[in-house]
Design an enzyme around this catalytic site. Sequence first.
Site, mmCIF file in Angstrom:
data_model
loop_
_atom_site.group_PDB
_atom_site.id
_atom_site.type_symbol
_atom_site.label_atom_id
_atom_site.label_comp_id
_atom_site.label_asym_id
_atom_site.label_seq_id
_atom_site.Cartn_x
_atom_site.Cartn_y
_atom_site.Cartn_z
ATOM 1 N N ASN A 42 0.810 -1.230 0.000
ATOM 2 C CA ASN A 42 0.000 0.000 0.000
ATOM 3 C C ASN A 42 0.835 1.268 0.000
ATOM 4 O O ASN A 42 0.452 2.279 0.600
ATOM 5 C CB ASN A 42 -0.965 0.012 1.196
ATOM 6 C CG ASN A 42 -1.915 -1.166 1.172
ATOM 7 O OD1 ASN A 42 -1.789 -2.091 1.974
ATOM 8 N ND2 ASN A 42 -2.862 -1.147 0.249
ATOM 9 N N LYS A 130 1.872 -12.538 -3.180
ATOM 10 C CA LYS A 130 2.846 -11.678 -3.859
ATOM 11 C C LYS A 130 4.135 -11.560 -3.054
ATOM 12 O O LYS A 130 5.235 -11.685 -3.608
ATOM 13 C CB LYS A 130 2.258 -10.281 -4.102
ATOM 14 C CG LYS A 130 3.216 -9.367 -4.880
ATOM 15 C CD LYS A 130 2.629 -7.989 -5.125
ATOM 16 C CE LYS A 130 2.788 -7.113 -3.896
ATOM 17 N NZ LYS A 130 2.507 -5.681 -4.186
ATOM 18 N N HIS A 150 -0.074 -3.920 -11.564
ATOM 19 C CA HIS A 150 0.194 -3.739 -12.994
ATOM 20 C C HIS A 150 0.034 -5.053 -13.756
ATOM 21 O O HIS A 150 -0.582 -5.095 -14.828
ATOM 22 C CB HIS A 150 1.599 -3.176 -13.206
ATOM 23 C CG HIS A 150 1.822 -1.846 -12.565
ATOM 24 N ND1 HIS A 150 1.195 -0.699 -12.982
ATOM 25 C CD2 HIS A 150 2.600 -1.484 -11.506
ATOM 26 C CE1 HIS A 150 1.584 0.315 -12.224
ATOM 27 N NE2 HIS A 150 2.430 -0.139 -11.327
#
Length: 226
Positions: A42, A130, A150
Amino acid sequence: MQDLGEISRQVHQRLLDFYGQPVWRNPLPPVDELVSTILSQNTNDTNRDRAFERLRRKYPTWEAVRDADTSALIDAIRSAGLANQKGPRIQQVLRQITAERGSLDLQFLAGLPIEAARSWLLKFKGVGPKTAAIVLLFSLGRPAFPVDTHIYRVSGRLGLRPAGMTVEQAHPHLESLFPPETYYAAHLNIIRLGREICAARKPICAHCPLVSICQYASGFPGPGSV
């Protein structure tokens, strides 16, 4: 029906032709990468790096971070945002690693089967697919494919994943499409494409090397166009 594996290979090759072989920063040791990636959640790379550098200046070892006064640790990483969450989370992860392994060393993950190594990392609160994949790929050279915002967006526009697929589900899905030897370059080049050309609001399709194989650019977005 389109062969998504073939399309993924075309994506990789076209981006190699367009951008060249990408080289990330010097790889960090696994614990360093784990903490850095938790800090990155974040926030942007600049804020993450600023917080990580300040943390390492203030605390010379990960044992010192683990045992630090939590309020002082929070202050050290404040530039990363959500410091009140990230500080205690980092300390808890470091304490759990110490309790299980006896030391703050994750190099043993290099010798585990890839799914066992992934599962070991995922058991920590605040470590998602991730984060685990980044540690495995960049620190340990293991075949893992991290999916950030992305990659999630670009893979959807290309039609490489269903629209309803979550980011978490996209990790094993994309790993099944891209050959393992392409993970490193494909990950970095797709992120670059997403930042420079395939932007969230105004993609520059006319400049994209993938335009001829992209469902979004064709005007018929298909199932993964969001």
